[in-house]
Design an enzyme around this catalytic site. Structure first.
Site, short mmCIF file in Angstrom:
data_model
loop_
_atom_site.label_atom_id
_atom_site.label_comp_id
_atom_site.label_asym_id
_atom_site.label_seq_id
_atom_site.Cartn_x
_atom_site.Cartn_y
_atom_site.Cartn_z
N GLU A 150 -0.26 -0.44 2.81
CA GLU A 150 -1.06 -0.74 1.80
C GLU A 150 0.00 -0.04 0.71
OE1 GLU A 150 -5.45 -1.11 3.02
OE2 GLU A 150 -4.75 1.07 3.00
N GLU A 175 -5.34 -4.79 10.99
CA GLU A 175 -6.49 -4.00 11.08
C GLU A 175 -7.60 -5.13 10.86
OE1 GLU A 175 -7.09 -0.98 7.72
OE2 GLU A 175 -5.02 -0.43 8.02
#
Length: 1024
Positions: free
Chosen positions: A462, A538
């Site tokens: 991220e 994820e």
């Protein structure tokens, strides 16, 4: 004596911790873990090295609000206010400063590279003695395996160096600083540094020396690096072990390197060579390096299924064989490559059964010990996980060794996350931050590349997509072409990733976010020109009561070969233990330490609680990921193995046919299934029951013998099928006794023997039941359309930031929680064999009708009360959480017995792991102790429920506990719950799914929402 250049004032003036161009000063180059054995046999058997000394233990510690507050005298002697703390530890776990939990938002004002003036500082010191022989010859190093976030080091008052990157070692040469007798280390650790801007991971923000500290003594002429790699022919029958060894020190012609490969006590191959490698370019070769190649016939390949390991011993010695030092590592012969859109291990396409794992301990914070690491691995293996992503940083060095030995595939991830930046790539596209990012990636690779378990490198998490990512992707591909690289930032399919690795992409639903759309995983594969495999970095956000819809992902993984699995978010709840005024421990989350900013309970997304007790969702994951799949055709069970390399050799298939949980027939068959093979098992003629009931065939795969990761009797896979039953009609037993109906102005009262039922005519509710003189109800039986909100129901909504799209906000806005019942009808009739009560209620909020509930209660001569419920749902109200009934029973029984799905908690979109049977458990087991209280403990597919003197029959879902939905909804932490009087019973005809694709947007699939306009259900309530 402290020299002026070593002074604290000089160090403070430089402010190295606010300069992204300074990531270290005097730190040694990265390399694999060293032990510098002086005996090759000890290196081969991995015995403790006499040259490696732990400095873990009690250190002196003083805390200051800022580095400028540290007195200069601390460099020379301990301060009067110093305390004793254990290293490794986080100082917040010793009461200094507060841990901060935040997900995206930086815990400091965003002004890179600058950090707050109030920068908590921990001053550690240790006095120790060094062996005299270490001072006479060689090099003595100090190794800090992890310090958060930056630190300066002094030895005997002299400044040694500086390091940052909290998740990789910082190693320094102490040789010039040590002296005979006592030596004193002084370590000044800063909570915040410019490196903190690269460490914005979703976790607790803690500080201190939280990994091991050790001294290592190496000879002056030494092995400075070594790298092993395995190469194969096409059918993996022949392999080559390549070992590249680098030395430093005085290069002499008589120096030799021997690399020997061992399998247990057997030497498989060996080779010796002088230094001097192959010619690289027109300027020649590396004089200080050598590459040896050892041929291995029929190598035993490494995989997570069969983690075969060899041991490579690297000896630096003289030409006459005198050993200078030896290093060693485990070697796994395996090949990772991407071919034809598939991630292959040893030529076979992997199906990643993965989970993300933070390093977290409820008592020790981010300190990991071997016991906890092994416990995590055993639980993962026992629950059919084969892969782990080191989210979001390189882990403790021991973790990789354990993964090598037990067998787990590892995604090793660089300690880079800039989630709180706007835009996210603000730093990762800035060349001024390239050196800091580069050290975090390159040093990770240099430390961990000898581990066979590491099959994928990750550039971080991220952080958007910047030019720095592209540069580091190319560096890895050049230095280590044997592994793919993945990176999710920038849309999950940029040029900086070999694998499409989205997070929280859904199976069939597109999420067209601007610039970074999340396509459905099925669609992503078919985008024009896209040929890469897709592995979700994820997915299935396991926050609280979650993991609904998990089976849908696994159906897709098995249907589409290029969908090669994913990593569940995440492994362990990140709650921390606090103590109340009486010394009782309780589980804390964001905000409980006065930490601001904080993201509340968002730190608890685990499949296991912080103490590693499994959540019920873990069983669902285990079942969906099981390596054996089953198909029933007639009386033939087809067993398919999803093992790629392992032939079943420790599995028995147990089968059983049961009618309403009562066994009718059973058997046992050894499994003999080749990798990716099938086995057909013919069952004998199955019995046909004469009585009515549900007939189920259950198969379970049991391991009769213990393994390295499981005990004898471990169940690795299971499946159930409902079989056809004989049609039967159960005639009601005739009774000549008719219940007596008595009517008053306020109540209808029905009496039968020693049993009585009372219906209030003003409310239309069953207000009381008696058995003899004992009251059975503490509250009336009433409709229930709400649940104590799950984390998935709440999403990102909170008191200061309302998300109107969250389920809980939609329910609140519509008045579901505030609705009150208006009585429309309440009548009583005496029939030929029963008394019939008929009621109707309009559930209203602010004059608007949300639900209409019509019920009949038929009480017959046997004492049974048959309840029929019909519910109409307003077309413009949000789909309700449940359609059912609730009451508070007066009894508190020790055990609960039911015929239905269990034994663990299950919900309509998370019940594939549950089995139909007759279950009997303690009442306490019906409650799931989520740290943030919510709806919990449901059991679906129930045909019969027995509790105390009561029995319910029908087709329903229920939960039963000492806590009301109201208390669960109003309580912030589980330790604040109090057992209420009696027992709360919730019986649902219908219950909405729980969702779990993510926890910040509505994720309950349409098929598990209560979207119909009318609902009908029935049940029978009787007393035993």
């Amino acid at each position: 004596m402290t020299m002026i250049t070593d002074s604290l004032a000089v160090v403070l003036q430089r402010r190295d911790w606010e300069n992204p161009g300074v990531t270290q000063l005097n730190r040694l180059a990265a390399h694999p873990p060293f032990a510098s054995w002086r005996n090759s046999e000890e290196a081969r058997t991995d015995r403790p090295s006499q040259q490696l000394r732990s400095l873990n233990g009690e250190w002196r510690f003083a805390w200051f609000p800022a580095p400028e507050a540290v007195p200069e005298s601390w460099l020379e002697c301990d301060l009067p206010e110093a305390d004793t703390v254990v290293v490794p530890s986080n100082w917040q776990m010793h009461g200094y400063d507060a841990p901060i939990y935040t997900n995206v938002t930086y815990p400091i004002t965003v002004n890179p590279p600058f950090v707050p003036t109030e920068n908590p500082t921990g001053c550690y010191s240790l006095t120790f003695n060094v062996d005299e022989s270490w001072l006479q010859e060689g090099q003595t190093r100090i190794i800090f395996d992890g310090v958060n976030s930056a630190f300066h080091l002094w030895c005997n008052g002299r400044w040694v160096g500086y390091g940052q990157d909290s998740r990789l070692p910082s190693e320094f040469d102490l040789s010039a600083f040590l002296r005979a007798g006592e030596n004193r280390l002084a370590v000044m650790v800063l909570r915040w540094s410019d490196g903190s801007y690269l460490e914005d991971q979703d976790m607790w923000r803690m500080s201190g020396i939280f990994r091991d500290v050790s001294l290592l003594h190496k000879p002056t002429t030494q092995i400075s690096d070594f790298h092993v790699a395995t190469r194969f022919n096409d059918d993996f029958s022949r392999a080559v072990l390549e070992a590249e060894v680098q030395m430093c020190g005085e290069l002499r012609d008589y120096l030799r390197v021997t690399v020997s490969l061992w399998q247990g006590e057997t030497q498989v191959a060996s080779g010796t060579a002088p230094f001097g490698g192959e010619i690289i370019d027109e300027r020649g070769s590396y004089a200080d390096r050598v590459t040896l190649r050892l041929n291995v016939e029929n190598p035993k390949l490494w995989s997570a299924e069969i983690p075969n390991l060899y041991r490579a011993v690297v000896e630096l010695h003289t030409a006459d064989g005198t050993l200078i030092e030896a290093e060693a590592c485990d070697v796994g012969f395996r090949e990772v490559r991407i071919e034809n859109g598939l991630l292959l291990l040893n030529g076979k396409p992997l199906l990643i059964r993965g989970v993300n794992r933070h390093e977290h301990h409820p008592l020790h914070g981010q300190v990991m010990d071997e016991q906890t690491m092994v416990q995590d691995i055993l639980l993962m293996k026992q629950n059919n996980f084969n892969a782990v992503r080191c989210s979001h940083y390189p882990n403790h060095p021991l973790w990789y060794t354990l993964c090598d030995r037990y067998g787990l595939y590892v995604v090793d991830e660089a300690n880079i996350e800039t989630h709180g930046m706007v835009p996210m790539n603000r730093l990762t596209d800035d060349p001024r931050w390239l050196p800091a990012m580069s050290e975090r990636v390159t040093r990770m690779v240099q430390r961990d590349r000898n581990h066979p378990s590491v099959i994928i490198w990750s550039l971080g998490n991220e952080s958007g997509h910047g030019a720095n990512h592209d540069a580091l992707y190319r560096w890895i591909k050049s230095v280590d072409p044997s592994r793919p690289v993945q990176y999710e930032g920038g849309g999950a399919d940029t040029t900086a990733t070999d694998i499409i690795c989205p997070m929280y992409a859904r199976v069939d639903e597109d999420q067209p976010f601007p610039a970074v759309p999340k396509w459905s995983i099925k669609k992503w594969l078919s985008l024009p020109g896209e040929t890469r495999p897709l592995i979700l970095c994820e997915y299935a956000h396991a926050m609280g009561n979650s993991l609904g819809g998990f089976a849908k992902y696994w159906q897709a993984f098995r249907q589409y070969p290029r969908l090669q699995g994913g990593f569940v978010w995440d492994w362990v709840d990140q709650s921390l233990i606090k103590y109340d005024e009486n010394g009782n421990p309780w589980s804390a989350y964001g905000g409980d330490f006065g930490d601001t900013p904080n993201d509340r309970q968002f730190c608890m997304n685990g499949l296991v609680f912080a103490d590693r007790t499994p959540h019920p969702a873990l069983t669902e994951a285990k079942h969906q990921q099981q390596f054996f799949q089953f198909r029933l055709s007639g009386q033939t069970i087809e067993v398919t193995s999803e093992y790629l390399f392992r032939h079943s050799d420790n599995e028995l298939l147990h089968w059983m046919v049961a009618l309403d949980g009562k066994p009718l027939a059973s058997g046992e068959v050894p499994l003999d299934v080749a990798p990716q093979g099938k086995q057909l098992i013919e069952l004998p003629e199955l019995p046909q029951p004469e009585s009515a009931g549900q007939l189920w065939l259950t198969v379970r795969v049991v391991q009769p013998n213990a393994t390295a990761w499981s005990e004898a009797g471990h169940i690795s896979a299971w499946q159930q099928w409902r079989l056809a039953e004989n049609l039967s009609v159960t005639l009601p037993s005739a009774s000549h006794i008719i219940p007596q109906l008595t009517t008053s102005e306020t109540d209808f009262c029905i009496e039968l023997g020693n049993k009585r039922w009372q219906f209030n005519r003003q409310s239309g509710l069953l207000s009381q039941m008696w058995i003899g003189d004992e009251k059975q109800l503490l509250t009336p039986l009433r409709d229930q359309f709400t649940r104590a909100p799950l984390d998935n129901d709440i999403g990102v909504s909170e008191a200061t930031r309302i998300d109107p799209n969250a389920w809980v906000e939609r329910w609140k806005a519509a008045g579901h929680y505030q609705a009150e019942a208006a009585l429309l009808q309440c009548t009583a009739d005496t029939l030929a064999d029963a008394v019939l009560i008929t009621t109707a209620h309009a559930w209203q909020h602010q004059g608007k009708t949300l639900f209409i509930s019509r019920k009949t209660y038929r009480i017959d001569g046997s004492g049974q009360m048959a309840i029929t419920v019909d519910v109409e749902v307003a077309s413009d109200t949000p789909h309700p959480a449940r359609i059912g009934l609730t009451c508070q029973l007066a009894q508190v029984a020790e055990r609960v017995n039911w015929l239905g799905l269990g034994p663990q908690e299950n919900y309509p979109d998370r019940l594939t792991a549950a089995c139909f049977d007759r279950w009997d458990v303690p009442l306490s087991d019906m409650y799931t102790p989520y740290v943030f209280p919510s709806e919990n403990g449901l059991r679906c597919g129930t045909r019969e429920l027995n509790y105390g003197s009561h029995q319910w029959r029908g087709d329903f879902q229920f939960n039963i506990s000492r806590y009301s939905q109201q208390q669960l909804m109003e309580t912030s932490h589980r330790h604040l719950l109090h057992a209420e009087e009696g027992t709360w019973l919730n019986i649902d005809g219908f219950h909405m799914g729980i969702g779990g694709d993510d926890s910040w947007s509505p994720s309950v699939s349409a098929e598990f929402q209560l979207s119909a306009g009318r609902y009908h259900y029935q049940l029978v309530w009787c007393q035993k």
